[in-house]
Design an enzyme around this catalytic site. Structure first.
Site, PDB file in Angstrom:
ATOM      1  N   GLU A   1       0.879  -1.644  -0.185  1.00 27.91           N
ATOM      2  CA  GLU A   1      -0.043  -0.131   0.268  1.00 27.91           C
ATOM      3  C   GLU A   1       1.002   1.402  -0.277  1.00 27.91           C
ATOM      4  OE1 GLU A   1      -4.090   1.216   2.845  1.00 27.91           O
ATOM      5  OE2 GLU A   1      -2.360   0.464   3.473  1.00 27.91           O
TER       6      GLU A   1
ATOM      7  N   LYS B   1      -8.818   2.403  -3.512  1.00 26.71           N
ATOM      8  CA  LYS B   1      -9.570   2.766  -2.039  1.00 26.71           C
ATOM      9  C   LYS B   1     -10.700   2.995  -1.639  1.00 26.71           C
ATOM     10  CE  LYS B   1      -7.957   1.997   2.779  1.00 26.71           C
ATOM     11  NZ  LYS B   1      -6.706   1.742   3.763  1.00 26.71           N
TER      12      LYS B   1
ATOM     13  N   CYS C   1      -6.073  -3.203   2.009  1.00 33.19           N
ATOM     14  CA  CYS C   1      -5.757  -2.913   3.485  1.00 33.19           C
ATOM     15  C   CYS C   1      -7.365  -2.675   4.315  1.00 33.19           C
ATOM     16  CB  CYS C   1      -5.036  -1.660   3.541  1.00 33.19           C
ATOM     17  SG  CYS C   1      -4.604  -1.480   5.420  1.00 33.19           S
TER      18      CYS C   1
END
Length: 277
Positions: free
Chosen positions: A42, A115, A152
């Site tokens: 990430e 994300k 994540c």
């Protein structure tokens, strides 16, 4: 990968360049070993700066596609290696995303995932830095497989993981930055569950080491690959800069989905109320 240079040890550009330079030998090693798809961690080129709320890190964001993705595309083309490149994206002034670019094995930029689920809690003040994603859950037809990305905190939400399966993903990559003592026990629970529930492979990537001055804790690594049966087939260490390689037999997806009819036996009409909520 651990952070080689941090605040007080160089300019922002120097910190980013040090991180890229640290990755390059392992990117080259992946290419030499014939890796077909490589995913980095990430926001791979920066520290995980979200334990603080310092707006100066806005300046580390860049266009996607842009300089870093173009640089990585050279390695993708050189080694005929698909690359998933997570970076801090600047769409326009004040419009910033936690993004992963997908580059095909000929160096072609295929698109990006932003994300979707953005945490905002002690040590993870991500809404200060990132807008929620607005591109849905795309799946990219690469030279080797249909690839999806989840980033994540996304992994705590089964809904997007299911949509990626419905959209045709054969492999889902989850580049992460997560520390010991918070949700480490979930690290090996949620993603094998996504893989098993949807019948696809997953690559789960986490950085290692501690990052000053934020002192959030120890990023515990333990990157791994999991197959469509939910079995972890290869795993990295908790504390070493490391290239983890595994072979995927994509025929297993057909075998698993023929046994467990994940998509045929769905009852979406019974979930409508849940979706509305």
């Amino acid at each position: 990968m651990s952070l080689p240079m941090t605040e007080g040890e160089g300019t922002m550009d120097e910190i980013k360049e040090a991180m890229v330079q640290k990755h390059i030998p392992l990117i080259e090693e992946a290419g030499r070993q014939g890796v077909q798809i490589l995913c980095l961690q990430e926001i791979f080129s920066t520290p995980y700066f979200c334990p603080g709320q310092d707006s100066k890190w806005y300046a580390s964001a860049e266009a996607v596609p842009g300089p870093t993705t173009e640089r990585m595309a050279e390695y993708a083309k050189k080694y005929q290696m698909v690359m998933i490149v997570p970076v801090y994206e600047r769409e326009s002034a004040g419009v910033l995303y936690n993004t992963a670019a997908v580059i095909d094995a000929d160096g072609t930029y295929l698109g990006k995932y932003r994300k979707n689920h953005i945490p905002h809690t002690n040590g993870f003040w991500e809404k200060f830095f990132f807008k929620p994603g607005n591109l849905g859950y795309p799946v990219f037809q690469t030279m080797y497989a249909k690839v999806g990305v989840y980033i994540c905190y996304d992994r705590h939400f089964p809904d997007g993981a299911r949509v990626l399966g419905l959209n045709g993903a054969e492999i889902v990559y989850n580049p992460s930055a997560t520390v010991a003592g918070l949700s480490q026990y979930l690290w090996k629970l949620e993603q094998p569950a996504h893989a098993a529930a949807n019948g696809y492979f997953m690559g789960c990537i986490n950085r290692v080491g501690e990052e000053k001055p934020w002192n959030l804790g120890r990023f515990y690594g333990t990157s791994y690959f999991v197959d469509p049966r939910g079995q972890i087939i290869s795993q990295a260490s908790e504390d070493k800069d490391e290239l983890l390689i595994a072979e995927f037999d994509l025929d297993m997806i057909d075998e698993v989905r023929a046994t467990w009819q994940f998509f045929r036996d769905r009852r979406p009409e019974t979930y409508e109320k849940l979706v509305e909520l």
